[in-house]
Write a protein that holds these residues in place. Structure first.
Motif, mmCIF file in Angstrom:
data_model
loop_
_atom_site.group_PDB
_atom_site.id
_atom_site.type_symbol
_atom_site.label_atom_id
_atom_site.label_comp_id
_atom_site.label_asym_id
_atom_site.label_seq_id
_atom_site.Cartn_x
_atom_site.Cartn_y
_atom_site.Cartn_z
ATOM 1 N N PHE A 182 -6.670 -6.932 3.776
ATOM 2 C CA PHE A 182 -6.068 -5.685 4.222
ATOM 3 C C PHE A 182 -6.976 -4.540 3.791
ATOM 4 N N THR A 183 -7.177 -3.552 4.671
ATOM 5 C CA THR A 183 -7.952 -2.362 4.298
ATOM 6 C C THR A 183 -7.200 -1.107 4.728
ATOM 7 N N ALA A 184 -7.443 -0.040 4.013
ATOM 8 C CA ALA A 184 -6.832 1.265 4.340
ATOM 9 C C ALA A 184 -7.773 2.372 3.888
ATOM 10 N N THR A 185 -7.848 3.428 4.701
ATOM 11 C CA THR A 185 -8.694 4.573 4.391
ATOM 12 C C THR A 185 -7.972 5.856 4.804
ATOM 13 N N ARG A 186 -7.952 6.827 3.922
ATOM 14 C CA ARG A 186 -7.395 8.139 4.283
ATOM 15 C C ARG A 186 -8.413 8.898 5.105
ATOM 16 N N LEU A 187 -7.994 9.394 6.265
ATOM 17 C CA LEU A 187 -8.900 10.107 7.159
ATOM 18 C C LEU A 187 -8.992 11.585 6.738
ATOM 19 N N PRO A 188 -10.145 12.238 6.996
ATOM 20 C CA PRO A 188 -10.304 13.657 6.642
ATOM 21 C C PRO A 188 -9.267 14.528 7.341
ATOM 22 N N PHE B 70 0.871 -1.168 0.000
ATOM 23 C CA PHE B 70 0.000 0.000 0.000
ATOM 24 C C PHE B 70 0.911 1.221 0.000
ATOM 25 N N LEU B 71 0.898 1.980 -1.105
ATOM 26 C CA LEU B 71 1.773 3.137 -1.252
ATOM 27 C C LEU B 71 0.944 4.293 -1.811
ATOM 28 N N PRO B 72 0.259 5.036 -0.925
ATOM 29 C CA PRO B 72 -0.617 6.109 -1.389
ATOM 30 C C PRO B 72 0.171 7.297 -1.921
ATOM 31 N N LEU B 73 -0.413 7.987 -2.897
ATOM 32 C CA LEU B 73 0.212 9.157 -3.495
ATOM 33 C C LEU B 73 -0.310 10.452 -2.898
ATOM 34 N N VAL B 74 -1.111 10.342 -1.848
ATOM 35 C CA VAL B 74 -1.654 11.506 -1.152
ATOM 36 C C VAL B 74 -1.210 11.447 0.306
ATOM 37 N N ALA B 75 -0.552 12.489 0.766
ATOM 38 C CA ALA B 75 -0.098 12.517 2.158
ATOM 39 C C ALA B 75 -1.298 12.656 3.092
ATOM 40 N N GLY B 76 -1.183 12.069 4.270
ATOM 41 C CA GLY B 76 -2.256 12.210 5.249
ATOM 42 C C GLY B 76 -2.208 11.113 6.300
ATOM 43 N N LYS B 77 -3.182 11.157 7.198
ATOM 44 C CA LYS B 77 -3.325 10.124 8.228
ATOM 45 C C LYS B 77 -4.215 9.011 7.680
ATOM 46 N N TYR B 78 -3.808 7.772 7.903
ATOM 47 C CA TYR B 78 -4.515 6.624 7.345
ATOM 48 C C TYR B 78 -4.918 5.642 8.444
ATOM 49 N N LEU B 79 -6.144 5.120 8.334
ATOM 50 C CA LEU B 79 -6.611 4.046 9.182
ATOM 51 C C LEU B 79 -6.309 2.733 8.473
ATOM 52 N N LEU B 80 -5.512 1.873 9.107
ATOM 53 C CA LEU B 80 -5.059 0.623 8.507
ATOM 54 C C LEU B 80 -5.611 -0.569 9.289
ATOM 55 N N HIS B 81 -5.890 -1.663 8.565
ATOM 56 C CA HIS B 81 -6.378 -2.873 9.220
ATOM 57 C C HIS B 81 -5.820 -4.091 8.487
ATOM 58 N N ALA B 82 -5.345 -5.070 9.264
ATOM 59 C CA ALA B 82 -4.822 -6.315 8.704
ATOM 60 C C ALA B 82 -5.461 -7.499 9.417
ATOM 61 N N GLN B 83 -5.911 -8.486 8.643
ATOM 62 C CA GLN B 83 -6.470 -9.712 9.232
ATOM 63 C C GLN B 83 -5.919 -10.915 8.484
ATOM 64 N N VAL B 84 -5.493 -11.920 9.233
ATOM 65 C CA VAL B 84 -4.954 -13.151 8.637
ATOM 66 C C VAL B 84 -5.618 -14.354 9.291
ATOM 67 N N MET B 85 -5.636 -15.499 8.561
ATOM 68 C CA MET B 85 -6.180 -16.734 9.110
ATOM 69 C C MET B 85 -5.367 -17.918 8.600
ATOM 70 N N MET B 86 -5.050 -18.845 9.487
ATOM 71 C CA MET B 86 -4.387 -20.087 9.087
ATOM 72 C C MET B 86 -4.453 -21.086 10.232
ATOM 73 N N ASN B 87 -4.144 -22.343 9.921
ATOM 74 C CA ASN B 87 -4.076 -23.404 10.927
ATOM 75 C C ASN B 87 -2.649 -23.470 11.435
ATOM 76 N N CYS B 88 -2.440 -23.145 12.698
ATOM 77 C CA CYS B 88 -1.092 -23.121 13.278
ATOM 78 C C CYS B 88 -0.788 -24.337 14.142
ATOM 79 N N GLY B 89 -1.673 -25.341 14.141
ATOM 80 C CA GLY B 89 -1.432 -26.534 14.926
ATOM 81 C C GLY B 89 -1.810 -26.363 16.390
ATOM 82 N N VAL B 90 -1.714 -27.480 17.112
ATOM 83 C CA VAL B 90 -2.092 -27.476 18.532
ATOM 84 C C VAL B 90 -1.108 -26.630 19.331
ATOM 85 N N ASN B 91 -1.668 -25.747 20.157
ATOM 86 C CA ASN B 91 -0.876 -24.876 21.035
ATOM 87 C C ASN B 91 0.060 -23.941 20.261
#
Length: 277
Positions: free
Chosen positions: A271-277, A183-204
């Protein structure tokens, strides 16, 4: 509350009041030249753009070129940032003045006839509107990226791996590059970022979701997997990005599986990203 009134016995205060009034109501006032000619005179004015105050000297606009037949209504406008005046030429025999160009403010309409060789005040209609209530245009950046139902293998245990996001549902501002998964925005500013992942990591085992800015961890979240079942982790943060070189990547880490597979379901890993006002 303090009220200022015109007091002819206090000439200094009255002079100051009139000076302020003239600055407010006289900005960019259009009128004929002292000796009328094919141009229009504009009084000095001022514009405030954010925190920048621009003082504009008196201007002479023109010369206007009269139509060869019929009549024409031209418009005088000023640039919103600089206050520089220009002419917008109208259409012959059309009572509707020409449109106000983007980035300008209206000052006056001027009526022109084939016989017009000098512009008097009788041909000028003052239409100064120096305050625009239209909300300022925001350079929107909105992104949602995922793997489009394709799992990502090779998520080695105890090593951060970049989530290779191949698809965007939303990419307003073209800020997400699927070839680099950045994610490489061409507009400077404050950004709200979110990352979510899912996988099987085994027991414990454990799974981590991480947001990285320019290769440095910004935020992370850990989820435990007491049984061998797919588990997700998600993290969010806000940061400033300079609009030129700053970039964001989403990464994942598991603690047990030597060749883990990151779930590719768009609702599970994204992954999501939004430029804040």
């Amino acid at each position: 509350m303090t009220v200022q009134t015109f007091n002819p016995t206090d000439l200094s205060q009255s002079t100051a009041n009139w000076a302020v009034s003239q600055r407010i109501v006289g900005a960019f006032a259009p009128h004929a030249q002292i000796v009328p000619n094919p141009t229009v005179a504009l009084d000095p004015g001022n514009l405030l753009n954010g925190t920048t105050l621009t003082e504009v000297n008196a201007q002479s606009v023109g010369p206007f070129t009269p139509p060869s037949n019929g009549f024409r209504i031209d418009r005088v406008v000023i640039d919103r940032s600089t206050g520089a005046a220009t002419i917008v030429t109208g259409t012959v025999n059309n009572l509707t003045p020409p449109a106000i160009p983007t980035g300008t403010l209206p000052v006056a309409r001027v009526m022109l006839l084939p016989t017009t060789d000098a512009i008097g005040n009788d041909l000028i209609v003052d239409e100064r509107t120096l305050v625009d209530q239209t909300p300022a245009t925001q350079n929107s950046v909105v992104v949602r990226a995922h793997r489009n139902n394709v799992g990502q293998s090779g998520v080695t245990n105890n090593a951060w791996a970049k989530a290779l996001l191949t698809t965007t549902d939303i990419n307003v501002g073209n800020a997400f590059d699927t070839s680099t998964s950045r994610f490489l925005p061409l507009v400077a500013g404050k950004y709200l970022l979110h990352a979510q992942v899912m996988m099987n990591c085994g027991v414990n085992g454990s799974i981590y979701a991480g947001l990285y800015v320019n290769g440095t961890n910004l935020s992370l979240c850990r989820s435990l997997t007491p049984i061998a079942t797919p588990t997700y982790a998600a993290t969010s943060s806000i940061c400033y990005l300079n609009g030129t070189t700053d970039y964001v990547e989403m990464k994942v880490l598991n603690t047990i599986i030597t060749d883990g597979i990151l779930d590719g379901t768009p609702t599970a890993t994204f992954f999501t990203a939004t430029r804040l006002p």
